[in-house]
Design a protein around this motif. Sequence first.
Motif, PDB file in Angstrom:
ATOM      1  N   LEU A   3       1.344   1.602 -19.464  1.00 38.74           N
ATOM      2  CA  LEU A   3       1.241   2.560 -18.370  1.00 38.74           C
ATOM      3  C   LEU A   3       2.629   2.922 -17.874  1.00 38.74           C
ATOM      4  N   LYS A   4       2.816   4.183 -17.496  1.00 38.14           N
ATOM      5  CA  LYS A   4       4.096   4.621 -16.955  1.00 38.14           C
ATOM      6  C   LYS A   4       4.002   4.630 -15.430  1.00 38.14           C
ATOM      7  N   VAL A   5       4.971   3.948 -14.798  1.00 36.71           N
ATOM      8  CA  VAL A   5       4.995   3.828 -13.335  1.00 36.71           C
ATOM      9  C   VAL A   5       6.362   4.307 -12.848  1.00 36.71           C
ATOM     10  N   PRO A   6       6.498   5.636 -12.601  1.00 38.39           N
ATOM     11  CA  PRO A   6       7.807   6.213 -12.273  1.00 38.39           C
ATOM     12  C   PRO A   6       8.455   5.654 -11.014  1.00 38.39           C
ATOM     13  N   SER A   7       7.656   5.139 -10.082  1.00 34.58           N
ATOM     14  CA  SER A   7       8.237   4.657  -8.824  1.00 34.58           C
ATOM     15  C   SER A   7       8.720   3.208  -8.904  1.00 34.58           C
ATOM     16  N   MET A   8       8.536   2.555 -10.039  1.00 33.19           N
ATOM     17  CA  MET A   8       9.026   1.178 -10.200  1.00 33.19           C
ATOM     18  C   MET A   8      10.536   1.223 -10.416  1.00 33.19           C
ATOM     19  N   ALA A   9      11.297   0.659  -9.459  1.00 31.30           N
ATOM     20  CA  ALA A   9      12.748   0.821  -9.490  1.00 31.30           C
ATOM     21  C   ALA A   9      13.518  -0.476  -9.715  1.00 31.30           C
ATOM     22  N   CYS A  10      12.887  -1.628  -9.453  1.00 29.11           N
ATOM     23  CA  CYS A  10      13.648  -2.874  -9.514  1.00 29.11           C
ATOM     24  C   CYS A  10      12.731  -4.033  -9.904  1.00 29.11           C
ATOM     25  N   SER A  11      13.327  -5.215 -10.027  1.00 30.60           N
ATOM     26  CA  SER A  11      12.529  -6.378 -10.418  1.00 30.60           C
ATOM     27  C   SER A  11      11.515  -6.757  -9.339  1.00 30.60           C
ATOM     28  N   ALA A  12      11.837  -6.505  -8.077  1.00 29.01           N
ATOM     29  CA  ALA A  12      10.869  -6.781  -7.010  1.00 29.01           C
ATOM     30  C   ALA A  12       9.636  -5.886  -7.168  1.00 29.01           C
ATOM     31  N   CYS A  13       9.862  -4.629  -7.582  1.00 30.49           N
ATOM     32  CA  CYS A  13       8.742  -3.716  -7.838  1.00 30.49           C
ATOM     33  C   CYS A  13       7.868  -4.267  -8.966  1.00 30.49           C
ATOM     34  N   SER A  14       8.511  -4.701 -10.050  1.00 24.35           N
ATOM     35  CA  SER A  14       7.738  -5.214 -11.183  1.00 24.35           C
ATOM     36  C   SER A  14       6.984  -6.482 -10.794  1.00 24.35           C
ATOM     37  N   ASP A  15       7.566  -7.321  -9.919  1.00 19.50           N
ATOM     38  CA  ASP A  15       6.867  -8.517  -9.445  1.00 19.50           C
ATOM     39  C   ASP A  15       5.623  -8.140  -8.648  1.00 19.50           C
ATOM     40  N   THR A  16       5.760  -7.137  -7.797  1.00 13.44           N
ATOM     41  CA  THR A  16       4.633  -6.677  -6.981  1.00 13.44           C
ATOM     42  C   THR A  16       3.513  -6.156  -7.878  1.00 13.44           C
TER      43      THR A  16
END
Length: 62
Positions: A3-16
């Motif tokens: 899946l493409k998630v354009p608003s994912m910007a950092c490792s904290a985003c990926s953790d969430t």
Amino acid sequence: MELKVPSMACSACSDTITKAIKTIDPNAVVQADPKTKLVNVETEKPETEIREAIASAGYPVT
């Protein structure tokens, strides 16, 4: 699934995002890469449920 998630910007985003997916499927294998904006998920759950979990965490899937 990928899946493409354009608003994912950092490792904290990926953790969430990972936590959101594991809430609905604790056995899911999740790889979220903020550089490519891609989330790879190995799960038994339908794609619609995974998309909804990511979106409810604040990261709309395109």
